[in-house]
Design a protein around this motif. Structure first.
Motif, PDB file in Angstrom:
ATOM      1  N   ASP A  97       0.713  -1.203   0.056  1.00 51.21           N
ATOM      2  CA  ASP A  97      -0.030  -0.372   0.596  1.00 51.21           C
ATOM      3  C   ASP A  97       0.707   1.444  -0.157  1.00 51.21           C
ATOM      4  O   ASP A  97       0.200   2.366   0.299  1.00 51.21           O
ATOM      5  N   LEU A  98       2.161   1.624   0.791  1.00 52.15           N
ATOM      6  CA  LEU A  98       2.855   2.206   0.073  1.00 52.15           C
ATOM      7  C   LEU A  98       3.403   3.053  -0.705  1.00 52.15           C
ATOM      8  O   LEU A  98       3.966   1.732  -1.722  1.00 52.15           O
ATOM      9  N   VAL A  99       3.887   4.158  -0.900  1.00 52.03           N
ATOM     10  CA  VAL A  99       4.466   5.345  -2.321  1.00 52.03           C
ATOM     11  C   VAL A  99       5.377   5.825  -1.327  1.00 52.03           C
ATOM     12  O   VAL A  99       4.857   7.220  -0.842  1.00 52.03           O
ATOM     13  N   ARG A 100       6.388   5.578  -1.597  1.00 53.54           N
ATOM     14  CA  ARG A 100       7.866   6.805  -0.924  1.00 53.54           C
ATOM     15  C   ARG A 100       8.470   7.566  -2.143  1.00 53.54           C
ATOM     16  O   ARG A 100       8.798   7.018  -2.937  1.00 53.54           O
ATOM     17  N   VAL A 101       7.645   9.083  -1.601  1.00 53.64           N
ATOM     18  CA  VAL A 101       8.698   9.732  -2.344  1.00 53.64           C
ATOM     19  C   VAL A 101       9.499  10.871  -1.716  1.00 53.64           C
ATOM     20  O   VAL A 101       9.099  11.045   0.048  1.00 53.64           O
ATOM     21  N   PHE A 102      10.452  11.196  -2.092  1.00 55.94           N
ATOM     22  CA  PHE A 102      11.681  11.814  -1.140  1.00 55.94           C
ATOM     23  C   PHE A 102      11.786  12.775  -1.450  1.00 55.94           C
ATOM     24  O   PHE A 102      12.022  12.946  -3.225  1.00 55.94           O
ATOM     25  N   ILE A 103      11.819  14.517  -1.600  1.00 51.07           N
ATOM     26  CA  ILE A 103      12.250  15.138  -1.340  1.00 51.07           C
ATOM     27  C   ILE A 103      13.339  15.855  -1.343  1.00 51.07           C
ATOM     28  O   ILE A 103      13.735  16.377   0.037  1.00 51.07           O
ATOM     29  N   LEU A 104      14.180  16.089  -2.185  1.00 51.12           N
ATOM     30  CA  LEU A 104      15.192  16.987  -2.223  1.00 51.12           C
ATOM     31  C   LEU A 104      15.341  18.314  -2.388  1.00 51.12           C
ATOM     32  O   LEU A 104      15.038  18.927  -2.991  1.00 51.12           O
ATOM     33  N   ALA A 141      22.694  12.979   6.298  1.00 54.12           N
ATOM     34  CA  ALA A 141      22.017  11.820   7.072  1.00 54.12           C
ATOM     35  C   ALA A 141      20.871  10.904   6.326  1.00 54.12           C
ATOM     36  O   ALA A 141      20.826  10.118   5.763  1.00 54.12           O
ATOM     37  N   GLU A 142      19.898  11.874   6.476  1.00 54.00           N
ATOM     38  CA  GLU A 142      18.592  11.440   5.738  1.00 54.00           C
ATOM     39  C   GLU A 142      19.089  11.443   3.925  1.00 54.00           C
ATOM     40  O   GLU A 142      18.258  10.949   3.768  1.00 54.00           O
ATOM     41  N   ILE A 143      19.543  12.392   3.730  1.00 54.20           N
ATOM     42  CA  ILE A 143      19.411  12.881   2.044  1.00 54.20           C
ATOM     43  C   ILE A 143      20.258  11.020   1.412  1.00 54.20           C
ATOM     44  O   ILE A 143      19.713  10.316   0.526  1.00 54.20           O
ATOM     45  N   SER A 144      20.845  10.599   2.151  1.00 60.33           N
ATOM     46  CA  SER A 144      22.063   9.227   1.871  1.00 60.33           C
ATOM     47  C   SER A 144      20.764   8.041   2.101  1.00 60.33           C
ATOM     48  O   SER A 144      21.098   7.392   1.444  1.00 60.33           O
TER      49      SER A 144
END
Ligand code: 5GP
Length: 212
Positions: free
Chosen positions: A124-131, A162-165
């Motif tokens: 059910d999960l959709v993972r979006v990372f914002i740089l 660390a988060e961005i890694s």
């Protein structure tokens, strides 16, 4: 006879937005919630102090450490983690209530929480990372916010890297150099994920009715 589901019946999307602090995730979340009735924010519990302008129960459930520990012990969290020496967790019951209504849930959580949700609810999960567009811009935005002490800001710059890694653990990665464009990208992702075949529980009956 089994109940015939509406052709549009589907499982809810669990949409995670993660980013280092200051990359504009809260702004994008706010804009998304305003422009889309089908998605609701998951309000986390935290032991960190309330910032000026924040509202208990809207931005977070602000709780003390004993209360947080009781919630952990009671299995009340879908996930929880230490972030900046404070505790943050996602209460389980409201998420389940929103999903039961056939609606979607938006999470503003870090990579640790995202990993835990992935382990439990990956379908059910959709993972979006914002740089952020650059680390200079990130520092500028953290300073512009003006609500945290220089020590806190310096700590967050250290944590940002660390988060961005963890960027490669996400399904989609966006660069927020323009909030409107970034919002449009998030909306496109959500629109596409909502019609993904695996989520569309109503399709089997519908297709059967089409072709017999
Ligand atoms: P802030 O204190 O700036 O509101 O949030 C700090 C960080 O904690 C952000 O990266 C945010 O995404 C993360 N966070 C907020 N709520 C939760 C939560 O319930 N679980 C996890 N794992 N992280 C959270």
């Amino acid at each position: 006879m089994a109940e015939i589901l509406s052709p549009s019946a589907r499982r809810g999307v669990l949409l995670v937005l993660s980013s280092p602090s200051g990359a504009g995730k809260s702004t994008i979340s706010r804009m998304l919630l305003k422009s889309d009735d089908g998605i609701e924010m998951s309000v986390s519990a935290t032991t960190r102090p309330m910032r000026p302008g924040e509202v208990d129960g809207r931005d977070y459930h602000f709780v003390d450490t004993p209360r947080f520990e009781a919630m952990v012990a009671g299995g009340e969290f879908l996930e929880w983690a230490h972030v900046f020496d404070r505790r943050y967790g996602t209460p389980r019951a409201p998420v389940e209530a929103v999903l039961a209504q056939g609606r979607d849930v938006l999470f503003d959580i870090d990579w640790q929480g995202t990993q835990q949700l992935h382990a439990k609810m990956r379908d059910d999960l959709v993972r979006v990372f914002i740089l952020p567009p650059s680390m200079e811009e990130l520092a500028r935005r953290l300073n512009a916010r003006g609500t945290d002490s220089p020590e806190v800001i310096a700590g967050r710059m250290n944590r940002a890297a660390a988060e961005i890694s963890h960027w490669a653990e996400y399904d989609y990665v966006l660069i927020n150099d323009d909030a409107e464009r970034c919002l449009a990208e998030v909306r496109s992702i959500l629109a596409a994920e909502r019609v993904r075949r695996a989520r569309r529980t109503g399709l089997v009956d519908f297709v059967r009715s089409l072709i017999g």
